[in-house]
Design a protein around this motif. Sequence first.
Motif, PDB file in Angstrom:
ATOM      1  N   ARG A 142     -13.471  52.398  30.425  1.00 40.28           N
ATOM      2  CA  ARG A 142     -14.881  51.974  30.523  1.00 40.28           C
ATOM      3  C   ARG A 142     -15.812  51.808  29.501  1.00 40.28           C
ATOM      4  O   ARG A 142     -16.445  51.080  29.112  1.00 40.28           O
ATOM      5  N   ALA A 143     -15.378  52.868  28.343  1.00 41.87           N
ATOM      6  CA  ALA A 143     -16.046  52.840  27.057  1.00 41.87           C
ATOM      7  C   ALA A 143     -14.914  53.822  26.163  1.00 41.87           C
ATOM      8  O   ALA A 143     -14.469  54.585  26.569  1.00 41.87           O
ATOM      9  N   LEU A 144     -15.446  53.434  24.805  1.00 41.29           N
ATOM     10  CA  LEU A 144     -14.590  54.334  23.837  1.00 41.29           C
ATOM     11  C   LEU A 144     -15.739  55.031  23.151  1.00 41.29           C
ATOM     12  O   LEU A 144     -16.382  54.022  22.421  1.00 41.29           O
ATOM     13  N   VAL A 145     -15.816  56.281  22.825  1.00 40.49           N
ATOM     14  CA  VAL A 145     -16.716  57.021  21.909  1.00 40.49           C
ATOM     15  C   VAL A 145     -15.774  57.619  20.667  1.00 40.49           C
ATOM     16  O   VAL A 145     -15.143  58.799  21.072  1.00 40.49           O
ATOM     17  N   GLY A 146     -15.921  57.346  19.649  1.00 41.17           N
ATOM     18  CA  GLY A 146     -15.242  57.936  18.584  1.00 41.17           C
ATOM     19  C   GLY A 146     -16.201  58.808  17.877  1.00 41.17           C
ATOM     20  O   GLY A 146     -17.072  58.306  17.076  1.00 41.17           O
ATOM     21  N   PRO A 226     -11.352  45.670  22.682  1.00 41.32           N
ATOM     22  CA  PRO A 226     -11.209  46.040  23.918  1.00 41.32           C
ATOM     23  C   PRO A 226     -12.172  45.522  24.664  1.00 41.32           C
ATOM     24  O   PRO A 226     -13.314  44.956  24.315  1.00 41.32           O
ATOM     25  N   SER A 227     -11.804  45.358  26.123  1.00 40.59           N
ATOM     26  CA  SER A 227     -12.903  44.761  26.979  1.00 40.59           C
ATOM     27  C   SER A 227     -14.153  45.982  27.317  1.00 40.59           C
ATOM     28  O   SER A 227     -14.430  45.966  28.771  1.00 40.59           O
ATOM     29  N   CYS A 228     -14.437  46.744  26.543  1.00 42.23           N
ATOM     30  CA  CYS A 228     -15.571  47.839  26.900  1.00 42.23           C
ATOM     31  C   CYS A 228     -16.196  47.938  25.620  1.00 42.23           C
ATOM     32  O   CYS A 228     -15.825  47.868  24.548  1.00 42.23           O
ATOM     33  N   PRO A 229     -17.309  48.755  25.638  1.00 39.43           N
ATOM     34  CA  PRO A 229     -18.126  48.889  24.779  1.00 39.43           C
ATOM     35  C   PRO A 229     -17.777  50.100  23.890  1.00 39.43           C
ATOM     36  O   PRO A 229     -16.942  50.976  24.311  1.00 39.43           O
ATOM     37  N   VAL A 230     -18.026  50.078  22.354  1.00 43.84           N
ATOM     38  CA  VAL A 230     -17.171  51.026  21.658  1.00 43.84           C
ATOM     39  C   VAL A 230     -18.405  51.731  20.729  1.00 43.84           C
ATOM     40  O   VAL A 230     -19.205  50.943  20.244  1.00 43.84           O
ATOM     41  N   GLU A 255     -19.163  42.512  17.806  1.00 41.75           N
ATOM     42  CA  GLU A 255     -20.273  42.996  18.504  1.00 41.75           C
ATOM     43  C   GLU A 255     -20.310  43.744  19.803  1.00 41.75           C
ATOM     44  O   GLU A 255     -21.288  44.293  19.955  1.00 41.75           O
ATOM     45  N   GLN A 256     -19.154  44.244  20.176  1.00 43.45           N
ATOM     46  CA  GLN A 256     -19.097  45.168  21.169  1.00 43.45           C
ATOM     47  C   GLN A 256     -19.135  46.686  20.833  1.00 43.45           C
ATOM     48  O   GLN A 256     -19.330  47.666  21.569  1.00 43.45           O
ATOM     49  N   ALA A 257     -19.204  46.772  19.498  1.00 45.45           N
ATOM     50  CA  ALA A 257     -19.247  48.110  18.771  1.00 45.45           C
ATOM     51  C   ALA A 257     -20.534  48.498  17.922  1.00 45.45           C
ATOM     52  O   ALA A 257     -21.278  47.388  17.568  1.00 45.45           O
ATOM     53  N   GLN A 258     -20.804  49.872  17.992  1.00 42.37           N
ATOM     54  CA  GLN A 258     -21.893  50.191  17.411  1.00 42.37           C
ATOM     55  C   GLN A 258     -21.854  51.428  16.699  1.00 42.37           C
ATOM     56  O   GLN A 258     -21.238  52.498  17.247  1.00 42.37           O
ATOM     57  N   ALA A 259     -22.425  51.426  15.452  1.00 43.68           N
ATOM     58  CA  ALA A 259     -22.358  52.658  14.640  1.00 43.68           C
ATOM     59  C   ALA A 259     -23.368  53.629  14.869  1.00 43.68           C
ATOM     60  O   ALA A 259     -24.588  53.025  14.925  1.00 43.68           O
ATOM     61  N   VAL A 260     -23.294  54.868  14.985  1.00 43.92           N
ATOM     62  CA  VAL A 260     -24.663  55.609  15.251  1.00 43.92           C
ATOM     63  C   VAL A 260     -24.396  56.894  14.062  1.00 43.92           C
ATOM     64  O   VAL A 260     -23.333  57.537  13.888  1.00 43.92           O
ATOM     65  N   ASP A 261     -25.371  56.883  13.231  1.00 46.72           N
ATOM     66  CA  ASP A 261     -25.496  57.969  12.099  1.00 46.72           C
ATOM     67  C   ASP A 261     -25.903  59.186  12.770  1.00 46.72           C
ATOM     68  O   ASP A 261     -27.189  59.123  13.118  1.00 46.72           O
TER      69      ASP A 261
END
Length: 314
Positions: A142-146, A226-230, A255-261
């Motif tokens: 459903r989502a990937l959180v790295g 992937p077909s999910c948010p990252v 565009e489906q990926a977002q970086a968080v600092d």
Amino acid sequence: MSIQAPEHGERVSITGQYIGVEIDGVNHRVYYEESGPEDGIPLLCQHTAGNHGHEWRHLLEDEEITEHFRVIAYDLPHHGKSLPPTSEAWWNEDYTLTEEKFAESIVSIADALDLDDPVYMGSSIGGNVILQLGDWHPDRFRALVGLEVGTYSPGYYLDWFHDPQVNIAEASAYACWGLMAPQGPESMRRETMHLYEQGSTGLFRGDLYYYSVDHDYRGKLDQVNPSCPVYVMNGEYDFATDPDDAREVAEGIGEQAQAVDMGSIGHFPMSENPELFIEYLKPVLDDIRGEDVDVPEKMTPESVGIDVDAPTAD
């Protein structure tokens, strides 16, 4: 959330079980702990190299998260309570984690648990593997959180880890001490070291084969679709994979990926400063649940209302 031990006689709502998991044709006895409603959104949590699912114990006890999510923290085979398989003479060869075996293990554990549309989250080796999961299993999650992710992390697969003059438990623990932010509570940073001192000989080095040798997505991020948010969340004090690495990964995926600092935190967010990390994580989990929230590109202790200790020289 409290990092204090429960009162005398008080039980916590975490349960532990074993489950059979077939990985690469071999049956394994995998241990996992979980908390939260059975019909909650499955949140599968992967530990760092040479460690085990205990790193996620604070997330398992956070009632705001377990109100909506079924949090599941497992020990990879050979780690923690997931002992090596009795059907193989594993002692005759060095333990080595490859990218294929790692990704297959995660998907096989999700399949064995019969998880429908789970969220995957991991740190360090567990963070880097979101690239293989997004590349090879684009529809499984459903989502990937790295957490603490990079395309390539050379220099950590070292032969001297096998030198009989090296106390690898102590060496790995102090190496990890340097990867943590000094603002974290000392009790939590010491606990993270303590967890590292429990790994068997060869385990840390074997995991680092994946981290430093086999994992290499330089020039290949366009394969990750992937077909999910990252979500790629790297800590300010992680010198192995810093926030610039997170931005490179997110920009490469698209565009489906977002970086968080993540400010004032290092390579082990969930264990070195769980109170701060959970506040950083909540907007991401709310976004995954479909809530109307904006996930900030940069978060600091001040922005989430958490007091931290002043940095020290240790």
